[in-house]
Write a protein that holds these residues in place. Structure first.
Motif, mmCIF file in Angstrom:
data_model
loop_
_atom_site.group_PDB
_atom_site.id
_atom_site.type_symbol
_atom_site.label_atom_id
_atom_site.label_comp_id
_atom_site.label_asym_id
_atom_site.label_seq_id
_atom_site.Cartn_x
_atom_site.Cartn_y
_atom_site.Cartn_z
ATOM 1 N N ARG A 67 4.047 11.691 4.759
ATOM 2 C CA ARG A 67 3.785 13.119 4.565
ATOM 3 C C ARG A 67 3.264 13.739 5.869
ATOM 4 O O ARG A 67 3.715 14.800 6.289
ATOM 5 C CB ARG A 67 2.787 13.317 3.425
ATOM 6 C CG ARG A 67 2.571 14.789 3.085
ATOM 7 C CD ARG A 67 1.598 15.003 1.950
ATOM 8 N NE ARG A 67 2.219 14.638 0.682
ATOM 9 C CZ ARG A 67 1.798 13.654 -0.120
ATOM 10 N NH1 ARG A 67 0.729 12.950 0.195
ATOM 11 N NH2 ARG A 67 2.413 13.381 -1.238
ATOM 12 N N ARG A 68 2.330 13.062 6.523
ATOM 13 C CA ARG A 68 1.781 13.582 7.786
ATOM 14 C C ARG A 68 2.857 13.673 8.869
ATOM 15 O O ARG A 68 2.808 14.557 9.715
ATOM 16 C CB ARG A 68 0.628 12.706 8.276
ATOM 17 C CG ARG A 68 -0.671 12.951 7.535
ATOM 18 C CD ARG A 68 -1.879 12.368 8.259
ATOM 19 N NE ARG A 68 -1.706 11.020 8.746
ATOM 20 C CZ ARG A 68 -2.178 9.915 8.161
ATOM 21 N NH1 ARG A 68 -2.891 10.018 7.055
ATOM 22 N NH2 ARG A 68 -1.958 8.733 8.669
ATOM 23 N N ILE B 30 2.910 6.724 1.681
ATOM 24 C CA ILE B 30 3.307 8.087 1.313
ATOM 25 C C ILE B 30 2.529 9.094 2.156
ATOM 26 O O ILE B 30 3.103 10.050 2.690
ATOM 27 C CB ILE B 30 3.103 8.330 -0.202
ATOM 28 C CG1 ILE B 30 4.141 7.527 -0.996
ATOM 29 C CG2 ILE B 30 3.182 9.816 -0.535
ATOM 30 C CD1 ILE B 30 3.907 7.502 -2.496
ATOM 31 N N GLU B 31 1.231 8.875 2.307
ATOM 32 C CA GLU B 31 0.412 9.798 3.101
ATOM 33 C C GLU B 31 0.863 9.814 4.560
ATOM 34 O O GLU B 31 0.953 10.876 5.183
ATOM 35 C CB GLU B 31 -1.074 9.434 2.993
ATOM 36 C CG GLU B 31 -1.980 10.404 3.714
ATOM 37 C CD GLU B 31 -1.773 11.864 3.321
ATOM 38 O OE1 GLU B 31 -1.859 12.722 4.228
ATOM 39 O OE2 GLU B 31 -1.511 12.152 2.137
ATOM 40 N N LEU B 32 1.148 8.658 5.119
ATOM 41 C CA LEU B 32 1.606 8.569 6.504
ATOM 42 C C LEU B 32 2.945 9.287 6.674
ATOM 43 O O LEU B 32 3.150 10.028 7.642
ATOM 44 C CB LEU B 32 1.714 7.107 6.927
ATOM 45 C CG LEU B 32 2.055 6.824 8.380
ATOM 46 C CD1 LEU B 32 0.968 7.368 9.303
ATOM 47 C CD2 LEU B 32 2.201 5.320 8.593
ATOM 48 N N SER C 37 5.111 18.220 2.151
ATOM 49 C CA SER C 37 3.691 18.274 1.774
ATOM 50 C C SER C 37 3.485 18.772 0.350
ATOM 51 O O SER C 37 2.478 18.449 -0.274
ATOM 52 C CB SER C 37 2.921 19.154 2.759
ATOM 53 O OG SER C 37 3.462 20.462 2.747
ATOM 54 N N ASP D 70 0.837 -1.201 0.000
ATOM 55 C CA ASP D 70 0.000 0.000 0.000
ATOM 56 C C ASP D 70 0.876 1.256 0.000
ATOM 57 O O ASP D 70 1.038 1.933 1.014
ATOM 58 C CB ASP D 70 -0.931 -0.020 1.204
ATOM 59 C CG ASP D 70 -1.978 1.068 1.148
ATOM 60 O OD1 ASP D 70 -1.890 1.962 0.272
ATOM 61 O OD2 ASP D 70 -2.894 1.034 1.996
ATOM 62 N N ASP E 111 3.360 15.889 -4.526
ATOM 63 C CA ASP E 111 2.200 15.017 -4.669
ATOM 64 C C ASP E 111 2.679 13.569 -4.855
ATOM 65 O O ASP E 111 3.868 13.292 -4.989
ATOM 66 C CB ASP E 111 1.291 15.470 -5.814
ATOM 67 C CG ASP E 111 1.945 15.373 -7.185
ATOM 68 O OD1 ASP E 111 2.985 14.704 -7.345
ATOM 69 O OD2 ASP E 111 1.393 15.970 -8.120
ATOM 70 N N GLU E 112 1.733 12.669 -4.831
ATOM 71 C CA GLU E 112 2.087 11.244 -4.880
ATOM 72 C C GLU E 112 2.869 10.875 -6.139
ATOM 73 O O GLU E 112 3.818 10.091 -6.076
ATOM 74 C CB GLU E 112 0.831 10.374 -4.770
ATOM 75 C CG GLU E 112 1.176 8.898 -4.706
ATOM 76 C CD GLU E 112 -0.030 8.011 -4.461
ATOM 77 O OE1 GLU E 112 0.010 6.856 -4.922
ATOM 78 O OE2 GLU E 112 -0.998 8.453 -3.819
ATOM 79 N N SER F 6 0.427 4.158 -1.536
ATOM 80 C CA SER F 6 -0.306 5.423 -1.367
ATOM 81 C C SER F 6 -0.476 5.780 0.105
ATOM 82 O O SER F 6 -0.241 6.922 0.512
ATOM 83 C CB SER F 6 -1.679 5.343 -2.035
ATOM 84 O OG SER F 6 -1.530 5.180 -3.421
ATOM 85 N N THR F 7 -0.877 4.815 0.921
ATOM 86 C CA THR F 7 -1.066 5.083 2.344
ATOM 87 C C THR F 7 0.270 5.320 3.030
ATOM 88 O O THR F 7 0.375 6.169 3.924
ATOM 89 C CB THR F 7 -1.839 3.925 3.019
ATOM 90 O OG1 THR F 7 -3.061 3.721 2.299
ATOM 91 C CG2 THR F 7 -2.148 4.233 4.469
#
Length: 181
Positions: free
Chosen positions: A98-99, A94-96, A105, A89, A108-109, A91-92
């Motif tokens: 990023r947070r 990368i988001e984690l 930030s 996963d 982008d992906e 995408s998740t």
């Protein structure tokens, strides 16, 4: 010229090519670069994980994120990143990251995935490259490393008396930060 980590290996190869072309290299700096990165267990594990991936998966850099992310993040988030990596996963992940501030930030992906593809290519290329001795002088800025016994990180055998080693604070991931330089 100066390179950090795999960039140091690339800088060494570029300096060798410049010598072959009759050019002079006035400064070669290696920031915590191993002459042969496959000597380090973490690099070998990362490379092996990349090689196990199918071509499509390697382009997505799942193995790279799954192997490297737990090393550079807060220990409280390592288990979640490892689980996401095993599930593929990206995408998740990368988001984690990023947070948590590990990925800016403003990226982008698709930009992160492009950067991961570049990093994957660099890791694979440096894993195959075997440097040869060159009549060069270089300065190795060496961070503290666990499990590496050669204080020259392999460059001493290649550069002999042309190597100057400068210890720097921090580990491999923090040695090039403003606080350590």
């Amino acid at each position: 010229m100066l390179g950090y980590s795999a960039g140091g290996v690339i800088a060494y190869a570029m300096a060798g090519r410049l010598l072959e072309l009759g050019e002079q290299v006035t400064f070669l700096g290696l920031i915590d670069s191993l002459a042969d990165p496959t000597e380090e267990p973490f690099f070998r594990e990362t490379l092996a994980a990349l090689e196990r991936q199918t071509e499509a998966d390697a382009r997505d850099a799942t193995a790279l994120l799954a192997t490297m992310a737990p090393v550079v993040v807060d220990p409280s988030r390592q288990q979640e990143l490892t689980r996401l990596g095993r599930a593929g996963d990206v995408s998740t992940m990368i988001e984690l990251l990023r947070r948590g501030g590990e990925i800016p930030s403003e990226l982008d992906e698709s930009a992160v995935r492009r950067l991961l593809r570049v990093q994957t290519s660099i890791l694979c290329a440096t894993g195959r490259y075997r440097p040869s001795p060159r009549p060069l002088s270089a300065t190795l800025f060496r961070a503290a490393r666990d499990g590496v016994t050669d204080p020259t990180l392999g460059w001493g055998a290649l550069l002999r008396d042309g190597l100057r080693v400068v210890p720097v604070d921090g580990d491999h991931f923090t040695s090039n930060s403003a606080l350590c330089v």
